[in-house]
Design a protein around this motif. Structure first.
Motif, mmCIF file in Angstrom:
data_model
loop_
_atom_site.group_PDB
_atom_site.id
_atom_site.type_symbol
_atom_site.label_atom_id
_atom_site.label_comp_id
_atom_site.label_asym_id
_atom_site.label_seq_id
_atom_site.Cartn_x
_atom_site.Cartn_y
_atom_site.Cartn_z
ATOM 1 N N LYS A 261 0.804 -1.221 0.000
ATOM 2 C CA LYS A 261 0.000 0.000 0.000
ATOM 3 C C LYS A 261 0.834 1.267 0.000
ATOM 4 C CE LYS A 261 -3.876 2.191 2.404
ATOM 5 N NZ LYS A 261 -4.811 2.100 3.528
ATOM 6 N N ARG A 262 1.860 1.329 0.838
ATOM 7 C CA ARG A 262 2.624 2.576 0.967
ATOM 8 C C ARG A 262 3.938 2.534 0.195
ATOM 9 N NH1 ARG A 262 1.718 6.424 4.850
ATOM 10 N NH2 ARG A 262 3.953 6.607 5.205
ATOM 11 N N ASN A 263 4.072 1.594 -0.723
ATOM 12 C CA ASN A 263 5.231 1.558 -1.604
ATOM 13 C C ASN A 263 4.864 2.185 -2.945
ATOM 14 O OD1 ASN A 263 6.687 0.288 0.339
ATOM 15 N ND2 ASN A 263 6.834 -1.692 -0.695
ATOM 16 N N VAL A 264 5.848 2.809 -3.581
ATOM 17 C CA VAL A 264 5.659 3.373 -4.915
ATOM 18 C C VAL A 264 6.532 2.582 -5.883
ATOM 19 C CG1 VAL A 264 5.928 5.407 -6.367
ATOM 20 C CG2 VAL A 264 5.177 5.669 -4.005
ATOM 21 N N LEU A 265 5.928 2.023 -6.925
ATOM 22 C CA LEU A 265 6.652 1.260 -7.930
ATOM 23 C C LEU A 265 6.827 2.101 -9.189
ATOM 24 C CD1 LEU A 265 5.862 -1.002 -5.925
ATOM 25 C CD2 LEU A 265 5.540 -2.509 -7.911
ATOM 26 N N ARG A 284 4.492 13.718 -4.533
ATOM 27 C CA ARG A 284 3.563 13.526 -3.414
ATOM 28 C C ARG A 284 3.578 12.079 -2.947
ATOM 29 N NH1 ARG A 284 -1.289 11.743 -2.187
ATOM 30 N NH2 ARG A 284 -1.653 10.951 -4.306
ATOM 31 N N ARG A 285 3.574 11.137 -3.885
ATOM 32 C CA ARG A 285 3.585 9.728 -3.522
ATOM 33 C C ARG A 285 4.913 9.337 -2.879
ATOM 34 N NH1 ARG A 285 0.244 6.238 -6.306
ATOM 35 N NH2 ARG A 285 1.194 4.664 -4.927
ATOM 36 N N ILE A 286 6.005 9.861 -3.407
ATOM 37 C CA ILE A 286 7.331 9.546 -2.856
ATOM 38 C C ILE A 286 7.449 10.043 -1.419
ATOM 39 C CG2 ILE A 286 9.774 10.181 -3.006
ATOM 40 C CD1 ILE A 286 9.549 9.985 -6.030
ATOM 41 N N ARG A 287 6.931 11.250 -1.175
ATOM 42 C CA ARG A 287 7.082 11.856 0.145
ATOM 43 C C ARG A 287 6.448 10.992 1.246
ATOM 44 N NH1 ARG A 287 4.009 16.284 -0.261
ATOM 45 N NH2 ARG A 287 5.541 17.206 -1.663
ATOM 46 N N PHE A 288 5.336 10.358 0.938
ATOM 47 C CA PHE A 288 4.629 9.592 1.957
ATOM 48 C C PHE A 288 4.851 8.083 1.845
ATOM 49 C CE2 PHE A 288 2.105 13.510 1.397
ATOM 50 C CZ PHE A 288 2.218 13.994 2.698
ATOM 51 N N ALA A 289 5.688 7.666 0.915
ATOM 52 C CA ALA A 289 5.912 6.234 0.704
ATOM 53 C C ALA A 289 6.845 5.647 1.767
ATOM 54 C CB ALA A 289 6.505 5.992 -0.683
ATOM 55 N N ASP A 290 6.621 4.374 2.103
ATOM 56 C CA ASP A 290 7.567 3.656 2.955
ATOM 57 C C ASP A 290 8.810 3.277 2.161
ATOM 58 O OD1 ASP A 290 5.885 3.733 5.171
ATOM 59 O OD2 ASP A 290 4.827 1.919 4.551
ATOM 60 N N GLU A 291 8.597 2.982 0.884
ATOM 61 C CA GLU A 291 9.690 2.534 0.035
ATOM 62 C C GLU A 291 9.392 2.925 -1.404
ATOM 63 O OE1 GLU A 291 12.329 -1.555 -0.348
ATOM 64 O OE2 GLU A 291 10.162 -1.745 -0.153
ATOM 65 N N VAL A 292 10.438 3.327 -2.122
ATOM 66 C CA VAL A 292 10.312 3.656 -3.538
ATOM 67 C C VAL A 292 11.079 2.580 -4.306
ATOM 68 C CG1 VAL A 292 10.755 5.353 -5.338
ATOM 69 C CG2 VAL A 292 10.173 6.116 -3.022
ATOM 70 N N VAL A 293 10.373 1.831 -5.138
ATOM 71 C CA VAL A 293 10.962 0.698 -5.842
ATOM 72 C C VAL A 293 11.089 1.044 -7.317
ATOM 73 C CG1 VAL A 293 10.823 -1.787 -6.248
ATOM 74 C CG2 VAL A 293 9.787 -0.804 -4.188
#
Length: 352
Positions: A261-265, A284-293
């Motif tokens: 849910k909180r990862n950005v692919l 915006r998605r990166i700022r709140f992501a747990d992990e950026v893949v």
């Protein structure tokens, strides 16, 4: 007395310009045979004239000179403390040349403790009010104190700490195979890049059966490049350096595992949208992501079926295809740029 640093092989050129600027003073060129160093026997007040010489990199007014022994250096703590008094913070910068029975870290810790006791100042390695330079050249030690504002800072409070972004990036790299010599070379460049950015992890992800021995060469190259860069970072940074974990996992299973849910692919591919078109939503998605893949191809691109799992498919440079080893620095630099722009626009230059 001034201790002057130059690029290697530029010592004699700098010495000639020094004499043109301040007269026929005594200059020790390459003391004890160490390149890039000059000891100029002149008054400290002449420092400003030397600052106009572009061949000179650094100028340190020498407060005291002593034997290159730890006890001797520590015995000068009171003299140094007089120069540090009145400041809130200080830092010790030790450069050791030659063979000794102590390390640069020993000097930093022991001399730092003495000065802290004598002055009540706290240590700040990044933004000190005063910087104490201990330059050890063979059997001689030179100690100088300069204002922190004179240092060419690599890090300032006004800059985004890129480690906060890179530290949550997982880079999924399809291996470069078929030619073992090329696999070793490309792997080395990828390992060096991953370590240079200190990303969260590097995942080597084949999408099908691969030749084990070709993969062995690629992994060996990654390891070699990582270690080479890590050793440079240990010498260059005043902070602790983290060695980037490297894993091997099937590409499809990696995508399934990382799709939380909180990862950005993110997939980099020429069929994607330009980063300028998606940057607001992306940041915006990166700022709140747990992990950026981030998924990157090799001699073949990322399988199209994975595009359905991706949050973003990005074309970083339309009409241009990057070499495999360039993907990490290009992608991470692009992400950092749009992230910095967003932080500046919001007036927040802090951590994520």
């Amino acid at each position: 007395m001034l201790l002057v640093k130059t690029l290697r092989e530029m010592e004699y050129v700098a010495a000639s310009h020094i004499k043109d600027a301040i007269g026929d003073v005594e200059i020790e060129i390459r003391p004890s045979g160490f390149l890039g160093l000059l000891i100029v026997h002149c008054d400290e007040s002449l420092k400003e004239k030397l600052e106009e010489i572009p061949e000179i990199e650094t100028i340190i007014p020498v407060l005291v000179e002593c034997e290159a022994k730890l006890d001797e250096i520590l015995s000068k703590a009171e003299v140094v403390a007089e120069k540090v008094k009145g400041a809130r913070t200080f830092a010790i910068r030790t450069k050791r040349r030659g063979t000794h029975d102590f390390t640069s870290l020993d000097v930093n810790l022991d001399l730092g403790d003495r000065i802290r006791e004598l002055t009540g100042c706290e240590v700040d390695l990044n933004f000190p009010d005063k910087a104490v330079y201990v330059e050890i050249i063979g059997k001689r030690a030179f100690i100088g104190v300069i204002d922190g504002s004179e240092e060419r800072k690599k890090y300032t409070p006004e800059k985004v700490d890129s480690r906060k972004l890179f530290g949550k990036i997982s880079f999924v790299q399809m291996p470069y195979l078929e030619d073992t010599k090329a696999a070793l070379e490309i792997g080395e460049r990828i390992g060096r890049a991953a370590q240079a950015f200190e990303i969260k992890e590097l995942i080597i992800a084949p999408h099908d059966y691969v030749n084990a021995f070709e993969l062995e060469y690629f992994i060996k190259g990654v390891r070699r490049g990582q270690i080479a860069r890590y050793k440079i970072q240990e010498r260059a940074y005043a902070r602790e350096v983290r060695k980037v974990p490297v894993f091997v996992r099937d590409l499809y299973q990696t995508a399934r595992d990382k799709r939380r849910k909180r990862n950005v692919l993110i997939i980099t591919d020429p069929t994607g949208r330009q980063i300028s078109d998606v940057k607001e939503e992306l940041v915006r998605r990166i700022r709140f992501a747990d992990e950026v893949v981030i998924f990157a191809g090799s001699r073949v691109g990322i399988p199209k079926g994975l595009f359905r799992l991706a949050d973003f498919v990005i074309d970083l440079a339309p009409y241009i295809t990057f070499a495999t080893e360039q993907t990490i620095p290009v992608t991470l630099s692009a992400l950092l740029t749009v992230y910095e722009e967003d932080e500046e626009a919001r007036g927040v230059i802090k951590s994520l």
